[in-house]
Design an enzyme around this catalytic site. Structure first.
Site, PDB file in Angstrom:
ATOM      1  CB  SER A 271      60.833  -8.021  70.959  1.00 34.96           C
ATOM      2  OG  SER A 271      61.390  -9.086  70.209  1.00 34.96           O
ATOM      3  CE  LYS A 272      63.254  -1.216  69.060  1.00 34.66           C
ATOM      4  NZ  LYS A 272      64.394  -0.324  69.324  1.00 34.66           N
ATOM      5  NE  ARG A 273      62.996 -12.393  69.481  1.00 33.98           N
ATOM      6  CZ  ARG A 273      62.318 -12.164  70.584  1.00 33.98           C
ATOM      7  NH1 ARG A 273      62.801 -11.361  71.500  1.00 33.98           N
ATOM      8  NH2 ARG A 273      61.135 -12.724  70.790  1.00 33.98           N
ATOM      9  CB  THR A 274      58.864 -10.901  65.237  1.00 34.51           C
ATOM     10  OG1 THR A 274      58.280 -10.194  66.344  1.00 34.51           O
ATOM     11  CG2 THR A 274      59.510 -12.171  65.738  1.00 34.51           C
ATOM     12  N   GLY A 275      59.623  -7.634  63.944  1.00 35.10           N
ATOM     13  CA  GLY A 275      58.988  -6.546  63.194  1.00 35.10           C
ATOM     14  C   GLY A 275      58.816  -5.294  64.027  1.00 35.10           C
TER      15      GLY A 275
END
Length: 493
Positions: free
Chosen positions: A252-256
């Site tokens: 997800s967007k949390r990690t890139g």
């Protein structure tokens, strides 16, 4: 029987990197078996539609070379391909399920269903429908229909039985029917849910193999029951593991970045991206890592796909991309660079077009082994496409190179200048430059670094750049001489 696979996205935004792998596996499987790969748009959830997302998705798939054999952009016999254009078809099959007593009308209000879910959560129960409307009499149903009460249609799940199906990746899966929710198949707005449309479309379009993400595994028993209810043969199911971020949770967007377009915008080569994505969760049983698309088609085997999730590692992607850049033919990589710049960096594209192609290729030949992706190139070429900065005295000196004062700097630059001024034409290669300078430096009884360090700095104006020999070869005699004269003039002031 012709193998037919499909990718059926919802037009709710960008193409996720995990979805790209799903597309790729469907594409590889179809091509390996001389079959067809189809694109279908599941746009029945009207509240989540994002304008232009399907057009963008089709463009991205074309950009990476995964072009469907049939779909909205290249229609065939199986259309229409937007589910919103197939509503009459779904209505027909909903009526068939009701007539067969495999589905039923549900008149429960949204408020009642919300309260039911809240109560179940408070009691620690699984949230699912309580079957209130399943047991309405025919007269009760008719009265509610005639009074215009809004309704949905739900799947009637058989009681006290096991639902069994076989998954290519996960093996035998068995679910007790009491644990299967009586899913809404037709919403009150007349649009089908994913579950009905998916089954009907897969059957009518002749889909033989459903290859999709692991998150759809819990829904598959409902689909199996619908195939049984219609009397249709179910396709072969293959649920592939999720892609995970560096935190080992769903990517997800949390990690890139998670959108394929973001990686294309950064200048990753499509071949490298496809190669890397293919190996996330699939082991081709070889020590080789680099495969063309045709080699991937030849080797692909769904039975070799792992059950557990695979981590998407950008550093590994960089490794793949760097290798592709280094090994690529210069003409091929130059054309790909122009295509990339034309779409994502038009200013730099226009700048390159103002210089000779041969000059641009010299620069790219030198730098393609130093970059990980195309978006790094512009910052490394400022001194090739513009004037070099005047270097500071401190930068021109280098204690490790035994350049401890400006007299040594001047001596090194003057040697280089004299050599260049004695040349009648530009050098044909870096080796030509090397052959001339090694001899001249030796004759002057100087160290290579004492000449080449200040020369490189004078030509680039930067602490880091290609080597002096490469700089002189690329820039040519006139520009190199001019920059050396300017630096010597500055030092003499």
């Amino acid at each position: 029987m012709t193998v037919i696979t499909r990718f059926a996205p919802s037009p709710t935004g960008y193409l996720h990197i995990g979805s790209l792998r799903t597309v790729l596996y469907n594409y590889l499987y179809a091509k390996k078996h001389n079959g067809k790969f189809m694109l279908r748009v599941e746009d029945t959830d009207r509240t989540r539609l994002v304008e232009g997302s399907i057009e963008n998705m089709i463009h991205v798939l074309a950009s990476v070379g995964l072009i469907p054999d049939e779909g909205p952009n290249n229609p065939g016999e199986k259309g229409p391909y937007y589910q919103s254009e197939r509503l009459e078809i779904y209505r027909k099959y909903i009526d068939e399920l009701i007539e067969k007593d495999k589905a039923y009308y549900c008149f429960c209000s949204s408020e009642r269903l919300d309260n039911l879910r809240t109560e179940q959560k408070e009691l620690g129960l699984a949230t699912k429908y309580d079957k209130l409307c399943r047991y309405l009499s025919d007269d009760e149903i008719q009265a509610k229909l005639e009074s215009g009460i809004p309704y949905t249609v739900r799947l009637k799940v058989p009681e006290a039985r096991k639902v069994i199906f076989y998954d290519t990746v996960k093996g035998k899966i068995e679910v007790d029917s009491k644990d299967i929710d009586e899913q809404v198949l037709l919403k009150s707005d007349g649009f089908p849910t994913y579950h009905l449309a998916n089954v009907v479309d897969d059957h009518l379009m002749g889909i033989t193999d459903v290859i999709r993400g692991d998150e759809w595994t819990p829904s598959t028993p409902k689909h199996v029951l619908m195939y049984e209810a219609f009397g249709w043969e179910a396709p072969v199911f293959s649920h592939i593991p999720l892609l995970l971020g560096s935190d080992k949770k769903k990517l997800s967007k949390r990690t890139g970045d998670v959108a394929v377009e973001q990686y294309l915008e950064k200048g990753y080569l499509t071949e490298a991206l496809i190669n890397y994505i293919a190996l996330l969760g699939w082991n081709p049983k070889t020590t080789d890592e680099f495969f063309t698309i045709n080699e991937l088609i030849e080797k692909f085997n769904l039975k070799q796909v792992h059950k557990s999730g695979a981590i998407f590692d950008v550093e590994r992607l960089d490794f793949f991309n760097s290798n592709y850049l280094k090994k690529s033919d210069i003409s091929d990589i130059y054309n790909k660079l122009l295509t990339y710049l034309k779409r994502y960096n038009s200013d730099f594209y226009d700048l390159l077009q103002s210089f000779p192609e041969e000059y641009n290729k010299k620069i790219l030949s030198e730098l393609k082994g130093r970059i990980k992706k195309f978006d790094e190139l512009q910052n490394l070429t400022t001194f090739f496409y513009g004037d070099a900065k005047n270097p500071s005295s401190d930068l021109l000196m280098n204690e490790k190179m035994k350049i401890t004062d400006l007299d040594i700097v001047k001596k090194g630059l003057e040697l280089t200048l004299n050599v260049l001024q004695s040349q009648s034409s530009d050098f044909e290669s870096v080796d030509d430059v090397k052959n001339v300078f090694v001899e001249k430096i030796k004759e002057a009884e100087m160290k290579n670094g004492q000449v080449l360090w200040p020369t490189r700095v004078a030509l680039s104006g930067e602490e880091f750049s290609p080597g002096a020999l490469e700089m002189m070869y690329i820039l040519g005699l006139d520009t190199s001489i001019k920059r050396l004269e300017n630096t010597l003039k500055t030092l003499g002031q």
